[in-house]
Design a protein around this motif. Sequence first.
Motif, PDB file in Angstrom:
ATOM      1  N   PHE A 210       0.881  -1.165   0.000  1.00 17.68           N
ATOM      2  CA  PHE A 210       0.000   0.000   0.000  1.00 17.68           C
ATOM      3  C   PHE A 210       0.920   1.217   0.000  1.00 17.68           C
ATOM      4  O   PHE A 210       1.331   1.676   1.076  1.00 17.68           O
ATOM      5  CB  PHE A 210      -0.933  -0.029   1.226  1.00 17.68           C
ATOM      6  N   PRO A 211       1.283   1.705  -1.188  1.00 16.59           N
ATOM      7  CA  PRO A 211       2.297   2.760  -1.291  1.00 16.59           C
ATOM      8  C   PRO A 211       2.004   3.942  -0.361  1.00 16.59           C
ATOM      9  O   PRO A 211       0.880   4.433  -0.295  1.00 16.59           O
ATOM     10  CB  PRO A 211       2.210   3.180  -2.767  1.00 16.59           C
ATOM     11  N   GLY A 212       3.033   4.331   0.377  1.00 16.25           N
ATOM     12  CA  GLY A 212       2.896   5.460   1.303  1.00 16.25           C
ATOM     13  C   GLY A 212       2.446   5.042   2.693  1.00 16.25           C
ATOM     14  O   GLY A 212       2.548   5.810   3.636  1.00 16.25           O
ATOM     15  N   PHE A 213       1.907   3.809   2.808  1.00 20.38           N
ATOM     16  CA  PHE A 213       1.477   3.311   4.116  1.00 20.38           C
ATOM     17  C   PHE A 213       2.579   2.403   4.663  1.00 20.38           C
ATOM     18  O   PHE A 213       3.134   1.569   3.939  1.00 20.38           O
ATOM     19  CB  PHE A 213       0.179   2.499   4.015  1.00 20.38           C
ATOM     20  N   GLU A 214       2.816   2.518   5.971  1.00 18.32           N
ATOM     21  CA  GLU A 214       3.907   1.750   6.584  1.00 18.32           C
ATOM     22  C   GLU A 214       3.370   0.512   7.302  1.00 18.32           C
ATOM     23  O   GLU A 214       2.433   0.615   8.093  1.00 18.32           O
ATOM     24  CB  GLU A 214       4.628   2.658   7.614  1.00 18.32           C
TER      25      GLU A 214
END
Length: 189
Positions: free
Chosen positions: A58-62
């Motif tokens: 989930f790009p941008g989510f860590e």
Amino acid sequence: MTGYYITMTGASGAPYFLRLLERLQQLEPRPEVSFSLSDAARRVLSDEMGQKAQDLEFPGFEQVPVKDIGARVASGSSLNAGMVIVPCSMSTLCAIAYGITENLIHRAASVQLKEGRRLIVVPRETPLSLIHLRAMVQLKEAGATILPAMPGFYHQPESVMDLVDSVVDRILDQLGLPDAKIQRWKETT
Ligand SMILES: Cc1cc2nc3c(=O)[nH]c(=O)nc-3n(C[C@H](O)[C@H](O)[C@H](O)COP(=O)(O)O)c2cc1C
């Protein structure tokens, strides 16, 4: 307040968790999100979706390891705006209700409650024992929102994903991140 912490435990319902993260990605502006899966959730994700937690993107989510008890969300100083446990197993529900913190999900939930911040619990089990019901009352009294994975049928769902979305819509509403694109109930008569 910034940041949302989205977590999955080992109850059935991995699609709710994945779809919530997808929908959060589509919001504008995109909120700051971190997410974790319990050890049992990894097993359920594999059984239900054939996916491995380490492959989730989930790009941008860590993605924060559930064993990282020193992660940002473990501290009351983190100013976490909202946390969701979706789906929430009875094991995690009871642990949180009675103050047991054996992993980061338990700790972060306990922090949300002690700080008077938003905690949304999406329990999934059937039937429920008296122990489960009492733990839900205890959590509600402590300030959590109990939002069972109970999709509605009045919006004429055409697919399983419509049912999943009907629960995810309610979670987004409760997080204070309503999706402007969703169709809301309109009285017909
Ligand atoms: C495929 C599968 C489905 C499960 N479904 C549920 C469920 O719907 N509700 C529940 O409370 N436990 C369910 N369990 C059992 C939990 O995974 C188990 O109690 C586990 O210890 C929960 O740990 P956690 O709360 O740390 O994720 C399921 C287990 C498996 C393997």
